[in-house]
Scaffold this active site. Structure first.
Site, PDB file in Angstrom:
ATOM      1  N   ASP A  61      -4.907   9.273  14.222  1.00  9.88           N
ATOM      2  CA  ASP A  61      -5.357   8.812  12.898  1.00  9.88           C
ATOM      3  C   ASP A  61      -5.840   7.357  12.990  1.00  9.88           C
ATOM      4  OD1 ASP A  61      -5.961   9.050  10.219  1.00  9.88           O
ATOM      5  OD2 ASP A  61      -3.943   8.485   9.538  1.00  9.88           O
ATOM      6  N   GLY A 116       0.824  -1.194   0.000  1.00 10.78           N
ATOM      7  CA  GLY A 116       0.000   0.000   0.000  1.00 10.78           C
ATOM      8  C   GLY A 116       0.862   1.250   0.000  1.00 10.78           C
TER       9      GLY A 116
END
Length: 364
Positions: free
Chosen positions: A129, A14
């Site tokens: 986050d 990713g």
């Protein structure tokens, strides 16, 4: 095939705004690893570079099985930094968001994610986050799955954070105080974890926000859509999510550990319901039905001197299922006594004699 130090890069896992993560192979130790490399366009930015290295050091410092471990760090020939960490082979909670599965299992995983956050908070760090993609799943040898917290790139020490103005995070999972540069703490990650929980249960985040500006101007009276009924959970799930998503941090659960325990209790209740529904109870015994006596012919009062048949036995016992069979009554014909018979014969003979004599006299 490209190699970084002794690590052979297999494929890209990713990429984010600041870095790319690769699946690597440590042939010396015969294990898979994840290699995170700073993006080329940010390699000369001193602040981004500093935060990248700070993430690696923080993940190395917090040694806990719920936090992804970092065990190597280095620099590429082009001066880009990288670090090597655990590879989690079972995906992430983002996979559950795309394909919602068993709600009980999902709640259990979210409870484990809360405990991973609690580890971070006990080290006086706020993640900032928390998203489904940053909660990784790793398969254990026994087939169970554990949740590991990753991507501490924007994590911040809680101590001495006053005056912090930088806004960081993903808007769909961002606490309101995070968008307005307010004071952050464990309560901010708890809000994000509530967003994650609803997202992986239903595939949708609680509020339709896409930008930081959307978070800042969200209607304070807006409540999250109830989800308990749609996933077969008790109403306590909706109450917990409403509390964790409150605009006022004081109304949220006091810790991620507390929120995880609440999610486990809800999962326990759902599991008990499922067990009850899968166990077919034995049919309840039917209550005895009253016997309806068959119509009986009206009985005449018994003749004087005769006993009523079986009168002393009363009615048949209710446990008998076959009607009692009565023996047929034998009728004996009545006979005339012998003296009466001979008296009658003698009387007739006398009458015949008298009649004969009377007729003889008339004839003379």
């Amino acid at each position: 095939m490209q190699k970084i130090g002794r690590y052979r890069l297999v494929r890209r896992l990713g990429a984010g705004s600041f870095a790319t993560v690769w699946l690597g192979r440590d042939d010396d130790l015969d294990v898979d690893v994840a290699v995170k490399i700073l993006a080329e366009n940010w390699s000369t930015n001193a602040d981004v570079r500093s935060r990248f290295l700070a993430e690696a050091r923080l993940m190395r410092r917090i040694r806990d099985e719920r936090i992804v471990r970092v065990y190597d760090i280095g620099t590429l020939p082009d001066d880009r930094p990288y670090f090597v960490m655990d590879y989690c082979d079972a995906g992430s909670l983002a996979d559950l968001r795309r394909n919602p599965t068993d709600p009980v299992r999902t709640l259990r995983l979210c409870a484990e994610a809360c405990r991973a956050l609690d580890v971070l908070h006990r080290h006086q760090v706020v993640h900032r986050d928390v998203t489904p993609g940053n909660l990784l799943l790793d398969a254990n040898p026994d087939g169970s799955v554990r949740v590991l917290l990753a991507d501490l790139g924007v994590a911040k020490e809680m101590v001495g954070q006053q005056g912090m103005t930088m806004t960081a995070g993903t808007p769909s999972f961002m606490a309101p105080e995070q968008a307005t540069s307010g004071a952050l703490g464990a309560w901010s990650d708890i809000y994000a974890m509530a967003c994650v929980t609803q997202a992986v249960l239903t595939g949708r985040t609680p509020f339709a926000v896409k930008t930081v500006n959307d978070v800042m101007h969200r209607d304070g009276s807006e409540q999250p859509e109830p989800v308990a009924a749609s996933v077969g959970a008790p109403p306590e799930l909706d109450a917990l999510l409403r509390s964790a998503l409150a605009l006022d941090p004081a109304h949220r659960p006091r810790s991620a550990q507390e929120m995880g325990a609440a999610l486990d209790r809800i999962a326990d209740a759902m599991g008990a319901w499922a067990a009850d529904s899968n166990t077919s109870p034995a049919p309840a015994p039917r209550p005895p039905q009253p016997r309806t006596p068959s119509p009986q012919p009206q009985q005449q009062p018994p003749a004087q001197g005769f006993a009523q048949p079986f009168a002393e036995f009363g009615q048949p016992s209710p446990v008998e299922h076959q009607p009692a069979m009565l023996s047929p009554t034998t009728v004996t014909p009545q006979t005339t006594p012998a003296w009466q018979f001979w008296t009658l014969v003698s009387l007739i003979a006398v009458l015949v004699f008298i009649g004969t004599m009377f007729l003889t006299l008339i004839a003379l």
